[in-house]
Design a protein around this motif. Sequence first.
Motif, PDB file in Angstrom:
ATOM      1  N   LYS A  66       2.302   1.785  -3.514  1.00  0.00           N
ATOM      2  CA  LYS A  66       1.222   2.295  -4.263  1.00  0.00           C
ATOM      3  C   LYS A  66       1.074   3.856  -3.959  1.00  0.00           C
ATOM      4  N   LYS A  93      -7.665   3.020  -2.128  1.00  0.00           N
ATOM      5  CA  LYS A  93      -7.292   2.835  -3.729  1.00  0.00           C
ATOM      6  C   LYS A  93      -6.407   1.724  -3.925  1.00  0.00           C
ATOM      7  N   CYS A  94      -5.829   1.403  -2.886  1.00  0.00           N
ATOM      8  CA  CYS A  94      -4.457   0.580  -2.717  1.00  0.00           C
ATOM      9  C   CYS A  94      -4.695  -0.862  -2.646  1.00  0.00           C
ATOM     10  N   ILE A 136       0.916  -1.134   0.069  1.00  0.00           N
ATOM     11  CA  ILE A 136      -0.016  -0.306   0.199  1.00  0.00           C
ATOM     12  C   ILE A 136       0.891   1.442  -0.051  1.00  0.00           C
TER      13      ILE A 136
END
Length: 464
Positions: free
Chosen positions: A126, A309-310, A123
């Motif tokens: 990203k 989002k990750c 995460i």
Amino acid sequence: MKLQELFPKLEIKDKFNYDVDNISTNTKDVNENSVFVAIKGTNVDTHEKKYIDEALSKGCKIFITEKELEFPQNIVQFVVEDTRKTLGLVASSFYSHPSKRVKVIGVTGTKGKTSVTFIVKEILEKMGKRCAIIGTSGAYIGDEHIELKNTTPDPITLQRLLACAVDKKMDYCAMEVSSQAMMQMRVMGTRFLTTVFTNISPDHIGPSEHKDFEDYLYWKKRILMLSRKCIVNADDEHFQEITNGLKNMIITVGKKAHDFKMSEVGHNSFKLNGYEVKTNLIGSYNMYNLALSIAALNEIGFQMSDILKCTHDIYIPGRMELIEKNGREFVIDYAHNSISISSLLKELTNIKKNRIIVVVGSVGGRTFNRRVEIPEAVNAYADEVIYTADNPNFEDPEKIAEEMAKNSTIKTGVIANRAMAIKTAYEKSQAGDIIAILGKGDETHQLVNGEFVSYSDKGVVESL
């Protein structure tokens, strides 16, 4: 560096301000510019004259000990209460206190440590940050992978790895912290931004590990004291015991949590404080690993909207790693005790099309109760099992496997050669079967007679 730089708060006379280019606890590694730290271990005490004389014969002039020893007049001796504790502090100073320059997230628990560190790393990367990992799978620093003997390495290796992370411009380091490492003071000198507690269950109890569960829990709890803020699984049955008396900030995660409340926990999705979380990871235990990771990242300053989002495409080597082969689904996982194996196999029953065939063993020389508990877990969910080798060390792997087989109530085989056991499971399988290969995950060796022998479960499966 000079000795004065290593101990800036002490006043070192010029004639004793020797050069220092090495810290060591092993007399075989010392030289004339070494600091030798004598350690009183379970089997060896390097305060003994033969070790001190060996270090002196190699020109070593700086010693840290727990008692006054006789030395020539040109020798510097520091006498401290606990050399294990001092070792970490000295190693940190030698490497210019790297954990002040890379933010360290410590992760502890019986299960899930590796998964959480990889989730955090994925995460963070990203979101544009650079993150190193130190743990069971080794150290990952940038594009470099370094194999380690222990989940949490010795203090000198640990500080060197953190310094390497600084040199490679890592922003963060997600690090597994074992109870054994805490008990042996391996993390002394390391500053933690936050700590994460996944869960605790009876494990690592034996002559060379913890004397009982209370001792195991005590040292896990001490790990949480390393940071001002800890992220804790509120649904763990020992939550009260692990948090009672802690003076640092406790951030709770789980269905019973006040801070990050989980709901609608499914096979690969859940809600966290009302936010929808979707992922490619499978299993309720991975939902907890992901929730703890999200909470930790949110607490250290990242926005929830950016984190979420990750979460969709996360890869954890050797943890529920799926490989399809000729209509069969191989699952490679590090699960190596009854609770982790039960959790994994229970999840596999939700996705199986046909049978579940398990290949599993147990380590030699310790955790003997697993030889009963692992078969009990396998009996509950699998259709067939082959017991095999898993780091037998100085024990006979076939003897270990046969001990496990005595507790089996399903169709059972014993094949000590692990590669052959996997091959046999494949040959016995049918399309639609799941073959779960458990215990080693992404490890690249077997421990046999004190030696590390090259071996990989994934390599065997890919070669079939």
